[in-house]
Design an enzyme around this catalytic site. Sequence first.
Site, PDB file in Angstrom:
ATOM      1  N   LYS A  13      -4.072   3.010 -10.502  1.00  0.00           N
ATOM      2  CA  LYS A  13      -3.457   3.345 -11.833  1.00  0.00           C
ATOM      3  C   LYS A  13      -3.989   2.403 -13.014  1.00  0.00           C
ATOM      4  O   LYS A  13      -4.667   2.635 -13.948  1.00  0.00           O
ATOM      5  CB  LYS A  13      -1.945   3.147 -11.912  1.00  0.00           C
ATOM      6  CG  LYS A  13      -1.254   4.224 -10.912  1.00  0.00           C
ATOM      7  CD  LYS A  13       0.469   4.133 -11.084  1.00  0.00           C
ATOM      8  CE  LYS A  13       0.697   2.634 -10.686  1.00  0.00           C
ATOM      9  NZ  LYS A  13       0.609   2.519  -9.122  1.00  0.00           N
ATOM     10  N   ARG A  88       9.048   4.470 -13.713  1.00  0.00           N
ATOM     11  CA  ARG A  88       9.028   4.447 -12.064  1.00  0.00           C
ATOM     12  C   ARG A  88      10.368   4.883 -11.615  1.00  0.00           C
ATOM     13  O   ARG A  88      10.426   4.885 -10.235  1.00  0.00           O
ATOM     14  CB  ARG A  88       9.031   2.898 -11.759  1.00  0.00           C
ATOM     15  CG  ARG A  88       7.424   2.525 -11.280  1.00  0.00           C
ATOM     16  CD  ARG A  88       7.493   1.391 -10.770  1.00  0.00           C
ATOM     17  NE  ARG A  88       6.388   0.764 -10.031  1.00  0.00           N
ATOM     18  CZ  ARG A  88       5.319  -0.048 -10.243  1.00  0.00           C
ATOM     19  NH1 ARG A  88       5.202  -0.406 -11.772  1.00  0.00           N
ATOM     20  NH2 ARG A  88       4.498  -0.551  -9.430  1.00  0.00           N
ATOM     21  N   ARG A 127      -7.153  -6.460  -2.838  1.00  0.00           N
ATOM     22  CA  ARG A 127      -6.995  -6.608  -4.199  1.00  0.00           C
ATOM     23  C   ARG A 127      -6.760  -8.017  -4.539  1.00  0.00           C
ATOM     24  O   ARG A 127      -6.243  -8.863  -4.015  1.00  0.00           O
ATOM     25  CB  ARG A 127      -5.944  -5.714  -4.647  1.00  0.00           C
ATOM     26  CG  ARG A 127      -5.587  -6.403  -6.218  1.00  0.00           C
ATOM     27  CD  ARG A 127      -4.607  -5.256  -6.946  1.00  0.00           C
ATOM     28  NE  ARG A 127      -3.295  -5.119  -6.451  1.00  0.00           N
ATOM     29  CZ  ARG A 127      -2.632  -4.144  -7.069  1.00  0.00           C
ATOM     30  NH1 ARG A 127      -2.762  -3.370  -8.052  1.00  0.00           N
ATOM     31  NH2 ARG A 127      -1.167  -4.006  -6.383  1.00  0.00           N
ATOM     32  N   ARG A 160      -2.269 -11.314  -4.874  1.00  0.00           N
ATOM     33  CA  ARG A 160      -0.674 -11.524  -5.169  1.00  0.00           C
ATOM     34  C   ARG A 160       0.219 -11.288  -3.994  1.00  0.00           C
ATOM     35  O   ARG A 160       0.075 -10.762  -2.968  1.00  0.00           O
ATOM     36  CB  ARG A 160      -0.558 -10.052  -5.874  1.00  0.00           C
ATOM     37  CG  ARG A 160      -0.926 -10.099  -7.449  1.00  0.00           C
ATOM     38  CD  ARG A 160      -0.935  -8.660  -8.185  1.00  0.00           C
ATOM     39  NE  ARG A 160       0.228  -7.679  -7.703  1.00  0.00           N
ATOM     40  CZ  ARG A 160       0.230  -6.624  -8.462  1.00  0.00           C
ATOM     41  NH1 ARG A 160      -0.608  -6.082  -9.194  1.00  0.00           N
ATOM     42  NH2 ARG A 160       1.628  -5.923  -8.244  1.00  0.00           N
ATOM     43  N   ARG A 171       7.025  -1.893  -0.707  1.00  0.00           N
ATOM     44  CA  ARG A 171       6.670  -1.006  -1.925  1.00  0.00           C
ATOM     45  C   ARG A 171       6.532   0.474  -1.891  1.00  0.00           C
ATOM     46  O   ARG A 171       6.871   1.171  -2.724  1.00  0.00           O
ATOM     47  CB  ARG A 171       5.758  -1.945  -2.745  1.00  0.00           C
ATOM     48  CG  ARG A 171       6.054  -3.421  -3.010  1.00  0.00           C
ATOM     49  CD  ARG A 171       4.837  -3.912  -3.608  1.00  0.00           C
ATOM     50  NE  ARG A 171       4.364  -3.475  -4.827  1.00  0.00           N
ATOM     51  CZ  ARG A 171       3.201  -3.864  -5.448  1.00  0.00           C
ATOM     52  NH1 ARG A 171       2.218  -4.602  -4.619  1.00  0.00           N
ATOM     53  NH2 ARG A 171       2.915  -3.411  -6.449  1.00  0.00           N
TER      54      ARG A 171
HETATM   55  P1  ADP Z   1      -2.475   0.140  -9.082  1.00  0.00           P
HETATM   56  O1  ADP Z   1      -2.645  -0.333 -10.569  1.00  0.00           O
HETATM   57  O2  ADP Z   1      -2.192   1.502  -8.749  1.00  0.00           O
HETATM   58  O3  ADP Z   1      -1.448  -0.748  -8.467  1.00  0.00           O
HETATM   59  P2  ADP Z   1      -5.127  -0.977  -9.022  1.00  0.00           P
HETATM   60  O4  ADP Z   1      -5.965  -0.275 -10.311  1.00  0.00           O
HETATM   61  O5  ADP Z   1      -4.811  -2.437  -9.113  1.00  0.00           O
HETATM   62  O6  ADP Z   1      -3.840  -0.122  -8.243  1.00  0.00           O
HETATM   63  O7  ADP Z   1      -6.092  -0.746  -7.564  1.00  0.00           O
HETATM   64  C1  ADP Z   1      -5.734  -1.319  -6.397  1.00  0.00           C
HETATM   65  C2  ADP Z   1      -6.823  -2.006  -5.805  1.00  0.00           C
HETATM   66  O8  ADP Z   1      -7.650  -0.843  -5.372  1.00  0.00           O
HETATM   67  C3  ADP Z   1      -7.794  -2.904  -6.714  1.00  0.00           C
HETATM   68  O9  ADP Z   1      -8.356  -3.854  -5.901  1.00  0.00           O
HETATM   69  C4  ADP Z   1      -8.786  -2.183  -7.120  1.00  0.00           C
HETATM   70  O10 ADP Z   1      -9.909  -2.798  -7.617  1.00  0.00           O
HETATM   71  C5  ADP Z   1      -9.056  -1.201  -6.218  1.00  0.00           C
HETATM   72  N1  ADP Z   1      -9.263   0.428  -6.440  1.00  0.00           N
HETATM   73  C6  ADP Z   1      -8.835   1.047  -7.565  1.00  0.00           C
HETATM   74  N2  ADP Z   1      -9.319   2.388  -7.550  1.00  0.00           N
HETATM   75  C7  ADP Z   1     -10.153   2.298  -6.648  1.00  0.00           C
HETATM   76  C8  ADP Z   1     -11.114   3.410  -5.933  1.00  0.00           C
HETATM   77  N3  ADP Z   1     -11.237   4.690  -6.549  1.00  0.00           N
HETATM   78  N4  ADP Z   1     -11.573   3.171  -4.689  1.00  0.00           N
HETATM   79  C9  ADP Z   1     -11.666   2.102  -4.194  1.00  0.00           C
HETATM   80  N5  ADP Z   1     -10.766   1.021  -4.453  1.00  0.00           N
HETATM   81  C10 ADP Z   1     -10.306   1.014  -5.779  1.00  0.00           C
HETATM   82  P1  AMP Z   2       2.678  -3.376 -10.602  1.00  0.00           P
HETATM   83  O1  AMP Z   2       1.754  -4.414 -11.316  1.00  0.00           O
HETATM   84  O2  AMP Z   2       2.649  -2.036 -11.376  1.00  0.00           O
HETATM   85  O3  AMP Z   2       2.228  -2.975  -9.208  1.00  0.00           O
HETATM   86  O4  AMP Z   2       4.015  -3.866 -10.584  1.00  0.00           O
HETATM   87  C1  AMP Z   2       4.384  -4.878  -9.856  1.00  0.00           C
HETATM   88  C2  AMP Z   2       5.902  -5.006  -9.717  1.00  0.00           C
HETATM   89  O5  AMP Z   2       6.438  -5.060 -11.005  1.00  0.00           O
HETATM   90  C3  AMP Z   2       6.399  -3.849  -8.923  1.00  0.00           C
HETATM   91  O6  AMP Z   2       6.456  -3.670  -7.685  1.00  0.00           O
HETATM   92  C4  AMP Z   2       7.935  -3.941  -9.564  1.00  0.00           C
HETATM   93  O7  AMP Z   2       8.620  -4.834  -8.921  1.00  0.00           O
HETATM   94  C5  AMP Z   2       7.858  -4.608 -11.043  1.00  0.00           C
HETATM   95  N1  AMP Z   2       7.630  -3.401 -11.835  1.00  0.00           N
HETATM   96  C6  AMP Z   2       6.510  -2.923 -12.843  1.00  0.00           C
HETATM   97  N2  AMP Z   2       6.964  -1.874 -13.449  1.00  0.00           N
HETATM   98  C7  AMP Z   2       8.061  -1.556 -13.073  1.00  0.00           C
HETATM   99  C8  AMP Z   2       9.148  -0.377 -13.639  1.00  0.00           C
HETATM  100  N3  AMP Z   2       8.627   0.381 -14.593  1.00  0.00           N
HETATM  101  N4  AMP Z   2      10.356  -0.527 -13.184  1.00  0.00           N
HETATM  102  C9  AMP Z   2      10.668  -1.343 -12.415  1.00  0.00           C
HETATM  103  N5  AMP Z   2       9.930  -2.472 -11.924  1.00  0.00           N
HETATM  104  C10 AMP Z   2       8.677  -2.543 -12.229  1.00  0.00           C
END
Ligand code: ADP
Ligand code: AMP
Length: 214
Positions: A13, A88, A127, A160, A171
């Site tokens: 995302k 969420r 990541r 992280r 999660r």
């Molecule tokens: P989210 O915001 O949904 O938690 P991220 O955008 O941070 O996910 O992506 C999670 C991990 O996967 C990151 O390390 C990112 O660089 C990698 N990633 C994102 N999109 C892809 C993809 N299409 N293929 C492979 N790796 C990806």
């Molecule tokens: P993210 O960076 O989107 O993966 O979010 C990291 C963490 O932040 C999540 O696992 C939740 O603990 C918290 N968080 C982020 N967005 C929300 C939301 N909209 N509602 C509740 N918790 C959130």
Amino acid sequence: MKIIMLGAPGAGKGTQAEMIAEKYDLPHISTGDIFRANIKAGTELGNKAKAYMDKGQLVPDSLTIDLVMDRLSQPDCDGGYILDGFPRTIPQAVSLTKALRDRGETLDYAINVHVPDERIVSRMSGRRACSGCGQTYHMVFAPPKTEGICNKCGSELFLRDDDKPETVKKRLAVYHNQTQPLIEYYGKQRILRTVDGTKDMEDVFQDITNILGA
Ligand code: ADP
Ligand code: AMP
């Protein structure tokens, strides 16, 4: 254009939201980033949020909804925005729908980035986040130019705490229980568009731009 991103943790995302924000010149609002910035700054909100985030749980709606509504009322959101990580929960989605309705507005798209659970754990363990600017990398799929160092600001990268496999599994369970119902919610609003998040990042982005238009 007002867009929300749906999908499991690690689905991509944030990666896609950043690319969309750049192409369409929209503010990228990530609730996860807002909470992490508050943790780093040692605010009261950050201290409260950290306790939930470290356990892989969601931060309570009571702390999250007003924060986002306040952010969306800032002038840079007047021309639209991309929301990443919010809503969420169903109460968050309902609050957003109501707040928009009060202003005579609606969302344009809910982009659901679909990645099956078995791919998520390996994605998350690779990541890396920048300790300075928060930029995201992946050790295999999006590595930095110099190992362990951010391309943008030169700070160190780190894994992280909530990306460790045991927390990722929690999660994912939280995602299925609390967030997945939003797919049906936005399906009923007829703004849901699902893309295959297992493709390469650029291909996923191409699919999204096909939906959003040039
Ligand atoms: P989210 O915001 O949904 O938690 P991220 O955008 O941070 O996910 O992506 C999670 C991990 O996967 C990151 O390390 C990112 O660089 C990698 N990633 C994102 N999109 C892809 C993809 N299409 N293929 C492979 N790796 C990806
Ligand atoms: P993210 O960076 O989107 O993966 O979010 C990291 C963490 O932040 C999540 O696992 C939740 O603990 C918290 N968080 C982020 N967005 C929300 C939301 N909209 N509602 C509740 N918790 C959130």
